[in-house]
Design a protein around this motif. Structure first.
Motif, PDB file in Angstrom:
ATOM      1  N   GLU A  49       0.830  -1.345   0.088  1.00  0.00           N
ATOM      2  CA  GLU A  49       0.123   0.142   0.055  1.00  0.00           C
ATOM      3  C   GLU A  49       1.013   1.374   0.011  1.00  0.00           C
ATOM      4  OE1 GLU A  49      -3.257   2.290   2.725  1.00  0.00           O
ATOM      5  OE2 GLU A  49      -2.587   0.104   3.272  1.00  0.00           O
ATOM      6  N   ASP A  50       1.750   1.413   0.907  1.00  0.00           N
ATOM      7  CA  ASP A  50       2.642   2.397   0.859  1.00  0.00           C
ATOM      8  C   ASP A  50       3.574   2.625  -0.318  1.00  0.00           C
ATOM      9  OD1 ASP A  50       2.047   2.686   3.621  1.00  0.00           O
ATOM     10  OD2 ASP A  50       4.007   1.887   4.381  1.00  0.00           O
ATOM     11  N   PHE A  51       3.950   1.438  -1.047  1.00  0.00           N
ATOM     12  CA  PHE A  51       4.506   1.491  -2.411  1.00  0.00           C
ATOM     13  C   PHE A  51       3.559   2.166  -3.446  1.00  0.00           C
ATOM     14  CE2 PHE A  51       5.388  -0.191  -6.499  1.00  0.00           C
ATOM     15  CZ  PHE A  51       6.651   0.360  -6.872  1.00  0.00           C
ATOM     16  N   SER A  52       2.316   1.713  -3.283  1.00  0.00           N
ATOM     17  CA  SER A  52       1.505   2.316  -4.487  1.00  0.00           C
ATOM     18  C   SER A  52       1.069   3.651  -4.324  1.00  0.00           C
ATOM     19  CB  SER A  52       0.101   1.457  -4.439  1.00  0.00           C
ATOM     20  OG  SER A  52       0.372   0.137  -4.589  1.00  0.00           O
ATOM     21  N   ASN A  81      -6.014   5.893  -4.235  1.00  0.00           N
ATOM     22  CA  ASN A  81      -6.610   5.218  -5.125  1.00  0.00           C
ATOM     23  C   ASN A  81      -5.955   5.352  -6.343  1.00  0.00           C
ATOM     24  OD1 ASN A  81      -8.029   3.505  -6.635  1.00  0.00           O
ATOM     25  ND2 ASN A  81     -10.124   4.268  -5.933  1.00  0.00           N
ATOM     26  N   ILE A  82      -5.556   4.222  -7.041  1.00  0.00           N
ATOM     27  CA  ILE A  82      -4.742   4.350  -8.098  1.00  0.00           C
ATOM     28  C   ILE A  82      -5.678   4.221  -9.283  1.00  0.00           C
ATOM     29  CG2 ILE A  82      -2.456   3.692  -7.371  1.00  0.00           C
ATOM     30  CD1 ILE A  82      -2.902   0.868  -8.511  1.00  0.00           C
ATOM     31  N   LEU A 126       0.978   0.817 -12.249  1.00  0.00           N
ATOM     32  CA  LEU A 126       2.230   1.423 -11.659  1.00  0.00           C
ATOM     33  C   LEU A 126       3.232   1.354 -12.294  1.00  0.00           C
ATOM     34  CD1 LEU A 126       1.770   0.066  -7.909  1.00  0.00           C
ATOM     35  CD2 LEU A 126       1.161   2.315  -8.797  1.00  0.00           C
ATOM     36  N   HIS A 127       4.135   2.452 -12.352  1.00  0.00           N
ATOM     37  CA  HIS A 127       5.470   2.775 -13.032  1.00  0.00           C
ATOM     38  C   HIS A 127       6.531   2.086 -12.458  1.00  0.00           C
ATOM     39  CE1 HIS A 127       3.308   4.531 -16.483  1.00  0.00           C
ATOM     40  NE2 HIS A 127       2.875   5.353 -15.613  1.00  0.00           N
TER      41      HIS A 127
END
Length: 328
Positions: A263-266, A279-280, A285-286
């Protein structure tokens, strides 16, 4: 030279698949696990409580060069003082431009202004190069090449600390008093950088479980203590704490569960890429770039913690998101 010439290249990112081939091989070869005595034997540090320093002649020559620079600095300051007491000698004239008209004004300055500026910079550079050479070259076999290899519990920092203390003792013996504080501070920085590389760029031979963070924290506290106690306060505790903050943050990341890391990474990746929000929205994700400025809020740092996490959830996340290869 520069410190970069001694820092090893970063290995490619891979996912730590549980029970990978290398882990199975390690368990088969060492069913009961290795121990510190075996590590001491391999690294050549098993010489009682007083192992020999690993400082190479090249690093010792840098210490001599550092002494020479400090000697020159002291002599220049003494000569400057003597010249300033002679009224018949005038320092160089400085020129100023005011309102586009050239005017000249004589101002008492330094006789050796350029030298007084360049010598401290040279001391800083030589101290830095000597420190990174000491840690990443002279002590490589007991630090970056050995610490936490295959298993944290059986490859801890004690052998490296014993060699480090011997190297610090030799360094303070060779260096003049004026050169010691800066040299000690640079060795501390190099040691912390090496510790970070072990945790975040340790290659295929290092895997970490969440529970390992307790032992890693203990080892890092021991490393901090070495610099607080060696040299009778050459580096203050406040300076050690400030320099240690980045490593402490990474160890805190290692203490988090895998879901929280994901979650922290996202969130961090979305914020740095401009997607924004928690919310992505299903957007891919790159891969975050490697800047080398590691910290607990940097997405590349969090990604590296996930890559070293011995966990099925982390393995699946890295495979699904970035198609990272398995470790060989």
């Amino acid at each position: 030279g520069s410190k970069q010439s001694y820092i090893p290249a970063l290995p490619p990112l891979t996912r730590c698949n549980r029970d990978s081939t290398i882990i199975k091989f390690w368990r088969k070869a060492s069913p009961c696990g290795s121990n510190l005595a075996e590590l001491d034997h391999v690294t050549g540090t098993n010489e009682g409580h007083n192992p020999r320093p690993s400082t190479s002649r090249g690093t010792q020559r840098l210490y001599i060069r550092l002494n020479t620079l400090h000697y020159l600095l002291a002599q220049i300051n003494s000569l400057e003082k003597s010249l300033s007491q002679n009224p018949s000698l005038v320092p160089p004239t400085k020129h100023y431009f005011i309102n586009s008209q050239r005017s000249q004004s004589t101002k008492k300055g330094s006789y050796f202004e350029i030298v007084n500026t360049s010598l401290p910079a040279a001391c800083q550079h030589v101290s830095e190069v000597a420190a990174y050479r000491l840690i990443f070259l002279d002590s490589n076999s007991v630090f970056y090449d050995s610490l936490y290899i295959e298993d944290v519990a059986n490859a801890r920092i004690r052998p490296a600390l014993r060699i480090l203390k011997q190297n610090l003792t030799l360094m303070t013996t060779l260096l003049v008093d004026r050169a010691q504080p800066l040299a000690m501070k640079e060795v501390m920085r190099a040691s912390f950088d090496a510790f970070l590389m072990v945790l975040l760029a340790g290659g295929n031979s290092r895997v970490f479980n969440r529970s390992d963070h307790v032992m890693i924290q203990e080892d890092f506290e021991s490393l901090n203590k070495a610099f607080c106690t060696c040299g009778e306060g050459l580096v203050s505790e406040n300076v050690v704490e400030r320099e240690a903050a980045v490593v402490e943050g990474v160890i805190e990341l290692m203490s988090q569960n895998t879901e929280q890391l994901m979650e922290d990474f996202s969130i961090a990746t979305c914020e740095t890429s401009g997607i924004g929000g928690m919310n992505i929205n299903g957007q891919k994700l790159h891969m975050p770039p490697t800047t080398g400025r590691w910290n607990r809020s940097d997405p590349n740092t969090i990604l590296r913690v996930l890559c070293h996490r011995n966990d099925r959830t982390a393995n699946y996340f890295l495979k699904r998101t970035f198609q990272l290869p398995k470790r060989r």
